[in-house]
Design a protein around this motif. Sequence first.
Motif, PDB file in Angstrom:
ATOM      1  N   PRO A   1      -0.052 -24.502 -10.912  1.00  8.68           N
ATOM      2  CA  PRO A   1      -0.792 -23.886 -12.030  1.00  8.68           C
ATOM      3  C   PRO A   1      -0.973 -22.378 -11.860  1.00  8.68           C
ATOM      4  CG  PRO A   1      -1.817 -25.963 -11.406  1.00  8.68           C
ATOM      5  CD  PRO A   1      -0.752 -25.690 -10.388  1.00  8.68           C
ATOM      6  N   GLU A   2      -1.176 -21.928 -10.615  1.00 15.58           N
ATOM      7  CA  GLU A   2      -1.311 -20.496 -10.375  1.00 15.58           C
ATOM      8  C   GLU A   2      -0.028 -19.754 -10.751  1.00 15.58           C
ATOM      9  OE1 GLU A   2      -2.056 -22.839  -8.299  1.00 15.58           O
ATOM     10  OE2 GLU A   2      -4.209 -22.673  -7.858  1.00 15.58           O
TER      11      GLU A   2
ATOM     12  N   GLN B   1      -8.518 -17.550 -13.760  1.00 17.68           N
ATOM     13  CA  GLN B   1      -8.986 -18.704 -12.994  1.00 17.68           C
ATOM     14  C   GLN B   1      -9.421 -19.834 -13.917  1.00 17.68           C
ATOM     15  OE1 GLN B   1      -8.694 -18.879  -9.619  1.00 17.68           O
ATOM     16  NE2 GLN B   1      -9.201 -21.040  -9.968  1.00 17.68           N
ATOM     17  N   LEU B   2      -9.979 -19.488 -15.086  1.00 18.00           N
ATOM     18  CA  LEU B   2     -10.392 -20.522 -16.036  1.00 18.00           C
ATOM     19  C   LEU B   2      -9.188 -21.327 -16.516  1.00 18.00           C
ATOM     20  CD1 LEU B   2     -12.363 -21.894 -18.021  1.00 18.00           C
ATOM     21  CD2 LEU B   2     -11.894 -20.014 -19.613  1.00 18.00           C
ATOM     22  N   ILE B   3      -8.128 -20.652 -16.891  1.00 20.05           N
ATOM     23  CA  ILE B   3      -6.946 -21.373 -17.381  1.00 20.05           C
ATOM     24  C   ILE B   3      -6.331 -22.204 -16.256  1.00 20.05           C
ATOM     25  CG2 ILE B   3      -4.667 -21.091 -18.412  1.00 20.05           C
ATOM     26  CD1 ILE B   3      -5.649 -18.548 -19.730  1.00 20.05           C
TER      27      ILE B   3
ATOM     28  N   GLU C   1     -20.781 -32.409 -19.633  1.00 19.55           N
ATOM     29  CA  GLU C   1     -20.657 -33.271 -18.458  1.00 19.55           C
ATOM     30  C   GLU C   1     -20.920 -32.500 -17.165  1.00 19.55           C
ATOM     31  OE1 GLU C   1     -16.727 -34.791 -18.656  1.00 19.55           O
ATOM     32  OE2 GLU C   1     -17.004 -35.785 -20.589  1.00 19.55           O
ATOM     33  N   GLU C   2     -20.387 -31.272 -17.069  1.00 17.51           N
ATOM     34  CA  GLU C   2     -20.556 -30.454 -15.864  1.00 17.51           C
ATOM     35  C   GLU C   2     -21.001 -29.048 -16.281  1.00 17.51           C
ATOM     36  OE1 GLU C   2     -17.400 -31.057 -12.749  1.00 17.51           O
ATOM     37  OE2 GLU C   2     -16.327 -31.934 -14.471  1.00 17.51           O
ATOM     38  N   PRO C   3     -22.243 -28.894 -16.657  1.00 19.51           N
ATOM     39  CA  PRO C   3     -22.680 -27.563 -17.146  1.00 19.51           C
ATOM     40  C   PRO C   3     -22.573 -26.484 -16.095  1.00 19.51           C
ATOM     41  CG  PRO C   3     -24.550 -29.046 -16.839  1.00 19.51           C
ATOM     42  CD  PRO C   3     -23.322 -29.886 -16.685  1.00 19.51           C
ATOM     43  N   GLU C   4     -22.774 -26.826 -14.811  1.00 14.17           N
ATOM     44  CA  GLU C   4     -22.723 -25.803 -13.768  1.00 14.17           C
ATOM     45  C   GLU C   4     -21.340 -25.172 -13.629  1.00 14.17           C
ATOM     46  OE1 GLU C   4     -21.556 -29.709 -12.045  1.00 14.17           O
ATOM     47  OE2 GLU C   4     -23.173 -28.973 -13.342  1.00 14.17           O
ATOM     48  N   ARG C   5     -20.309 -25.873 -14.107  1.00 12.39           N
ATOM     49  CA  ARG C   5     -18.950 -25.360 -13.949  1.00 12.39           C
ATOM     50  C   ARG C   5     -18.360 -24.816 -15.247  1.00 12.39           C
ATOM     51  NH1 ARG C   5     -13.730 -28.806 -11.577  1.00 12.39           N
ATOM     52  NH2 ARG C   5     -12.249 -27.047 -11.577  1.00 12.39           N
ATOM     53  N   TRP C   6     -18.664 -25.480 -16.388  1.00 10.53           N
ATOM     54  CA  TRP C   6     -17.987 -25.129 -17.626  1.00 10.53           C
ATOM     55  C   TRP C   6     -18.895 -24.536 -18.692  1.00 10.53           C
ATOM     56  CZ3 TRP C   6     -12.989 -25.475 -16.709  1.00 10.53           C
ATOM     57  CH2 TRP C   6     -12.518 -26.444 -15.818  1.00 10.53           C
ATOM     58  N   ALA C   7     -20.199 -24.586 -18.516  1.00 11.38           N
ATOM     59  CA  ALA C   7     -21.107 -24.191 -19.597  1.00 11.38           C
ATOM     60  C   ALA C   7     -20.932 -22.729 -19.983  1.00 11.38           C
ATOM     61  CB  ALA C   7     -22.556 -24.460 -19.200  1.00 11.38           C
ATOM     62  N   ARG C   8     -20.682 -21.852 -19.019  1.00  8.34           N
ATOM     63  CA  ARG C   8     -20.575 -20.416 -19.318  1.00  8.34           C
ATOM     64  C   ARG C   8     -19.381 -20.093 -20.213  1.00  8.34           C
ATOM     65  NH1 ARG C   8     -17.724 -16.961 -14.659  1.00  8.34           N
ATOM     66  NH2 ARG C   8     -17.975 -15.505 -16.409  1.00  8.34           N
ATOM     67  N   TRP C   9     -18.389 -21.035 -20.279  1.00  8.71           N
ATOM     68  CA  TRP C   9     -17.194 -20.770 -21.071  1.00  8.71           C
ATOM     69  C   TRP C   9     -17.239 -21.458 -22.442  1.00  8.71           C
ATOM     70  CZ3 TRP C   9     -14.812 -16.820 -19.339  1.00  8.71           C
ATOM     71  CH2 TRP C   9     -14.718 -16.568 -17.969  1.00  8.71           C
ATOM     72  N   ALA C  10     -18.255 -22.248 -22.687  1.00  8.60           N
ATOM     73  CA  ALA C  10     -18.354 -22.896 -23.995  1.00  8.60           C
ATOM     74  C   ALA C  10     -18.617 -21.844 -25.062  1.00  8.60           C
ATOM     75  CB  ALA C  10     -19.464 -23.945 -23.983  1.00  8.60           C
ATOM     76  N   ALA C  11     -17.790 -21.823 -26.087  1.00 12.05           N
ATOM     77  CA  ALA C  11     -17.902 -20.823 -27.153  1.00 12.05           C
ATOM     78  C   ALA C  11     -17.409 -21.435 -28.451  1.00 12.05           C
ATOM     79  CB  ALA C  11     -17.074 -19.575 -26.801  1.00 12.05           C
ATOM     80  N   PRO C  12     -17.845 -20.885 -29.586  1.00  8.42           N
ATOM     81  CA  PRO C  12     -17.354 -21.396 -30.876  1.00  8.42           C
ATOM     82  C   PRO C  12     -15.841 -21.205 -30.985  1.00  8.42           C
ATOM     83  CG  PRO C  12     -19.273 -19.988 -31.180  1.00  8.42           C
ATOM     84  CD  PRO C  12     -18.847 -19.819 -29.756  1.00  8.42           C
TER      85      PRO C  12
END
Length: 814
Positions: free
Chosen positions: A267-268, A283-285, A373-384
Motif C-alpha cells: 500500500p505504501e 498515511q490515511l489512504i 466503530e473506532e473514533p480514536e482512529r478515524w473520527a478526525r477524518w470524518a467529513a461531509p
Amino acid sequence: MAERYTLRNRRSPVLRERDAEMRELRSRFAIDAIEAAPASAATPPQPFGDLSRVTIEELVKLAGDKLGSQVDSPRQKRRSGTRHLLEHVDSFEGRTWQERWLASGLDAGERPVSDLDPDKYRGYNLTHGLKALLCLRVITPSLTAFRGNKFNQYPYAFQEAQGDSLLDKFFEEARRARASERHQYRALADVCCALTTQGIALADLSPEALLFYANECRRLNLVVAARPDSNRFAGLLAWDILHGMGHFPPGTPPTLRSSIYKGQKSPEEMVDFQGVRDPEIRQLIIDYLVRRQGDTDYPTREGLARQLAGEFWGKIEKLAPGQHDLDIPQEVYDQWREEVRVRKDGKPRADGGTTILLSVRSFYMDLQSWALEEPERWARWAAPCPIPPADLRGFGKRRRRINERMADRVRVRQPLLPTLVAHVEERYSGLKELLEAARAVPLGVAFSHAGRSYTRMGSRQDQRHHDDPQFPLVRVRDEQTGKVRSLADEEETAFWEFAYVEVLRHTGVRAEELVELAHTSVRQYQRPNGEVIALLVIAPSKTDRERVIPMSAELFHVIAMIVMRQTQHGPIPLVPRYDTHERQFTAPMPYLFQRQIGGVRRVTSPSTALNNLRKRCEVIGETDPQFRGLHFTPHDFRRLFATELVNNGLPIHIGAALLGHLSLQTTQGYVAVFAEDVIRHVQDFLVRRRTMRPEEEYRPATEQEWSEFEEHFDKRKVELGSCGRPYGTDCPHEHACLRCAQLHVNPKMLPRLDELETDLEERRKRAESEGWLGEIEGVDRTLRCLRDKRADALRLTRITRQVNLGMPTVAAPR
C-alpha cells in the motif's frame, strides 16, 4: 551448429521509450550483479595456466595443438588466425594481452575482428584465432565484442578447453531438457558467453551474474531471434537448467522471469507512486487500503490507490495547495469535478468520471462508518462527502447504454460465429494434413498437396534439425509464391487458435479461467448404472466461486486433443503461471494451455488468446466483408454462450450457475438480445408457477423419485444416439428423432444414417410417381435434417479421435 549473432548498434524508438519499470528493474539487478561479479571471480579460471604474458609462439602452439580438431585445415586456420590477431594486438601498449586488447579498440565491438583483413578467407582465420584465445582464457571480451563476432560451435570448443566437470554436467542436463535442439544450443551458448565475458567459471556463475547477462543482452538488443521491439530475455532455458540441477542457492526463484518481476506493490508503494505530498493524507489512504485488504483483491486495491491518491487527492493538492483535511470547499470540488471528466491525454472519459466519483464517495462513507466503530482512529477524518447524489444520477443511464452496446455486439457476432468456427477448423485440418504430407517426403524433394506444389527444404539447418525427436524442423517452399513456410510452427499456432475458439464457445469461461484450466480440471462422475459423465472444473477467478461444467461430446473431444498433444513426450510438465492481475506467479501446475515459447514452456496469457482471435478475424475479413473492422474477444464467446443457453430453454438460474454469476441480473444482462418485456413476462410466470405449486414439492427427493430421475436419462438413449430433452418432459415429436433438434447422433451410427437416407430417397421416388405432394414435402424435410445431423457427426470424427485420458498424472518438479 552455428548461431549467427547480429550486433545492432541503433535501438528502435520502441526500445528508447521503454517504460520506467523496466529501467528500474535493470538498475535494481544489474548494479548488484556488476558489484558482485568481480568478488566471485577473484581468481579467473586458467585451464592452461597463466597465459596473460606468454609469447605469441606459445599461444599459437596451444591454439593449434590443444584445441579442436587436429585435422590439418582447421588446425592451420587456428594457428594462422591466432598469430595474425596477436601480432595486431601486440602493436598496442600494455603489459598483458588483456590490456593490449582493450587498447586496440576491438573490445568496443563496433566491428568484428574479421574486418581487420580485407581478404575474406584471412578474415575467417582471424575469427578462428579470437575463438581460440577466448577458449584459452587469454582475453576477456565485452559482451558487445563477443556477440559482434560470429563463432561456429563455440560452446563445444569452450567446453573442451575448460576441462570443467561441472560444465560437462550442465551440457548433459541441457541435452535432456524438454526443448528443441536449437534452443538447447542457445542455452549452452548463453552460459558459455556469460562465463567468457565475465571471466568466471561455472561454479562462480551466481543468479545475479546470469541475471546481469540477461538484462545486458536485452538492453543492447542482443537476444537471439528477438524482434527489435520485443521484451524477451536471454538465458531463460539456461536458468531453468541450472536451477533444476541445484546449481543456484536454495530459495532462488525457479525461472528467470519470476526473479525479475517485482510482484505486488505494498500500500505504501501504491500511494507513493501517485506522489501525494501531505504526509497525514498519505498515511490515511495507506491505512484505508490496509483496512480494505480483507474484502478486496489486489487489482481493486491498486485501482483504489490510483483513484484516491492520484485522481482525487493529487488533483486537490494542485487546485488547493493549502488543503489538509477532507472537508473540501464547494468551489474546489467544482473545479476537481471538471478535471476528472477528461483523461490525462485530454480525451473525455467514457463514463464522465463516475467510477472515480463512486470510489471517492465510498471512501467518505467508509470513514464515517468506521468513525463510529473506532473514533480514536478515524473520527478526525470524518467529513461531509462533497459529492452530491445528483452527480451520480446518470450512472444507471450510462450502465443501460453500455448494456445496449454489448447486446448489439452480440447480435452482430451471433450469425458470424459459424464462419469463424469453420475457418479455424479448416485451417487446422489443412495444415495438419500438409504437415503430415511434408514429413513423408525426404529433404529436398518436391511434392504436391491439395492442388499446390511444394518442395521440402534441405538446407544445413533443415538437415541438422531433421531428426530432432521432440521438435523436428519441417520447412517447405511454396512453389506458387516462393515463400518458405515452417509447417510445424504454423500447425502449432493453428491448433491453439482452434482450441481457443472451441473451448470458449462450449464453456463460456472467462479469458483468465481459460488459461487456468489444468489436467486436474478434467474430472468424471460415474452414475449407478455405470455411465460416466465428463466434467470440467473451473477454478475460481472473478467471483471466487468454483463451478463444474458437464462436458458435451465436442468439448470433451477438444480437451482430449489438448491432453494428447501435451502428453506426447511424457506427463504434462509442471509450469508456473504469471497472474497479470494479482502480479504474482502461481504454484507449478499441469496447465493445459501451455506452449513451448523459445527454449522454455510458458502458460498462454489471456492477451495471447485475444491477439490470436483478432488476427484470425482480420484474415477472414480479407475475403468476407462482414468481418472487416470486426473481431471476437473471449468475452464475446461468453455472452454468446449465455444467449445460446437461454435460447435453448435452459432455466436462467442454471445458466447463472454455469457462468459463475452470483446474481441472475448479471446473467440477464448477458442475454440482452431478448426484449426486456419477454424477460419480465418469463420471470413473472416463474414466480406465479412457484406460488401455485404445493409446498411438498420442495421437500428432499425420495429414493424412488431419484431412481425415476436417473431412469429418465437411461430412456434418452435411442437408436441413433442420445436424446437431450429435459427431465419431466415427453417426446413432442412422437419419436420422429431425425427431425428433432434434441437428437445427438453417435458417430458410430453413420452407416445407419446412410441406410435411412437410401430408404427415404426410395419413398420420395414413390411419392413423386404417385403425386403425393404432402409426402414429398415431409420426406424432403426429413432428408434435410438427416444430412445436417450426419454433417455434425462427420465433423466430430474428422477433427478428433478416441483418446483414453486415464487419470491425470503430475510430473515431479525439477
